[in-house]
Design a protein around this motif. Sequence first.
Motif, PDB file in Angstrom:
ATOM      1  N   THR A  24       1.231  -0.831   0.047  1.00 30.74           N
ATOM      2  CA  THR A  24       0.008   0.255  -0.376  1.00 30.74           C
ATOM      3  C   THR A  24       0.983   1.389  -0.369  1.00 30.74           C
ATOM      4  O   THR A  24       0.087   2.141  -1.453  1.00 30.74           O
ATOM      5  CB  THR A  24      -1.274   0.198   1.382  1.00 30.74           C
ATOM      6  N   ALA A  25       1.763   1.189   1.150  1.00 28.80           N
ATOM      7  CA  ALA A  25       2.482   2.119   0.515  1.00 28.80           C
ATOM      8  C   ALA A  25       3.509   2.801  -0.389  1.00 28.80           C
ATOM      9  O   ALA A  25       3.955   3.499  -0.454  1.00 28.80           O
ATOM     10  CB  ALA A  25       3.406   2.635   2.100  1.00 28.80           C
ATOM     11  N   VAL A  27       1.862   1.773  -3.771  1.00 23.68           N
ATOM     12  CA  VAL A  27       1.060   2.120  -4.289  1.00 23.68           C
ATOM     13  C   VAL A  27       1.485   3.706  -3.816  1.00 23.68           C
ATOM     14  O   VAL A  27       1.295   4.635  -5.114  1.00 23.68           O
ATOM     15  CB  VAL A  27       0.028   1.686  -4.465  1.00 23.68           C
ATOM     16  N   VAL A  28       0.796   4.191  -2.988  1.00 31.19           N
ATOM     17  CA  VAL A  28       0.708   5.617  -2.412  1.00 31.19           C
ATOM     18  C   VAL A  28       1.752   6.451  -3.145  1.00 31.19           C
ATOM     19  O   VAL A  28       1.922   7.406  -3.611  1.00 31.19           O
ATOM     20  CB  VAL A  28       0.186   5.936  -0.876  1.00 31.19           C
ATOM     21  N   GLY A  29       2.495   5.811  -2.564  1.00 34.37           N
ATOM     22  CA  GLY A  29       4.330   6.746  -3.577  1.00 34.37           C
ATOM     23  C   GLY A  29       4.374   6.555  -4.755  1.00 34.37           C
ATOM     24  O   GLY A  29       4.899   7.587  -5.265  1.00 34.37           O
ATOM     25  N   ALA A  31       1.380   7.211  -6.657  1.00 30.35           N
ATOM     26  CA  ALA A  31       0.612   8.229  -6.955  1.00 30.35           C
ATOM     27  C   ALA A  31       1.253   9.883  -6.804  1.00 30.35           C
ATOM     28  O   ALA A  31       0.852  10.187  -7.404  1.00 30.35           O
ATOM     29  CB  ALA A  31      -0.935   7.261  -6.560  1.00 30.35           C
ATOM     30  N   VAL A  32       1.723   9.830  -5.496  1.00 28.17           N
ATOM     31  CA  VAL A  32       2.515  10.297  -5.721  1.00 28.17           C
ATOM     32  C   VAL A  32       4.044  11.404  -6.571  1.00 28.17           C
ATOM     33  O   VAL A  32       3.526  12.032  -7.237  1.00 28.17           O
ATOM     34  CB  VAL A  32       3.442  10.767  -4.746  1.00 28.17           C
ATOM     35  N   THR A  34       3.335  10.226  -9.289  1.00 28.49           N
ATOM     36  CA  THR A  34       2.474  10.664 -10.801  1.00 28.49           C
ATOM     37  C   THR A  34       2.749  11.794 -10.596  1.00 28.49           C
ATOM     38  O   THR A  34       2.243  12.490 -11.858  1.00 28.49           O
ATOM     39  CB  THR A  34       1.823   8.928 -11.348  1.00 28.49           C
ATOM     40  N   TYR A  35       1.740  11.492  -9.403  1.00 29.65           N
ATOM     41  CA  TYR A  35       0.883  13.393  -9.631  1.00 29.65           C
ATOM     42  C   TYR A  35       2.078  14.242  -9.729  1.00 29.65           C
ATOM     43  O   TYR A  35       2.337  15.339 -10.809  1.00 29.65           O
ATOM     44  CB  TYR A  35       0.097  13.488  -8.135  1.00 29.65           C
TER      45      TYR A  35
END
Length: 62
Positions: A24-25, A27-29, A31-32, A34-35
Amino acid sequence: MIDFIKSFRADEDGAVTVDWVVLTAAVVGMAVLTYAALAENTQAVTNATGAAVLTAEDFLTN
């Protein structure tokens, strides 16, 4: 005491939870990141689109 250490080392309870937290960490990383990579380009496209709309609006009203 040595038996306790051996049983503690062999115990696998909670391993799935640790894997889930790590994934999960990750995936969140991602996403950040990519943003962060897309935010500047998205703003540039938005500004260009707004300018094109204003130009078309001026052309159509005259």
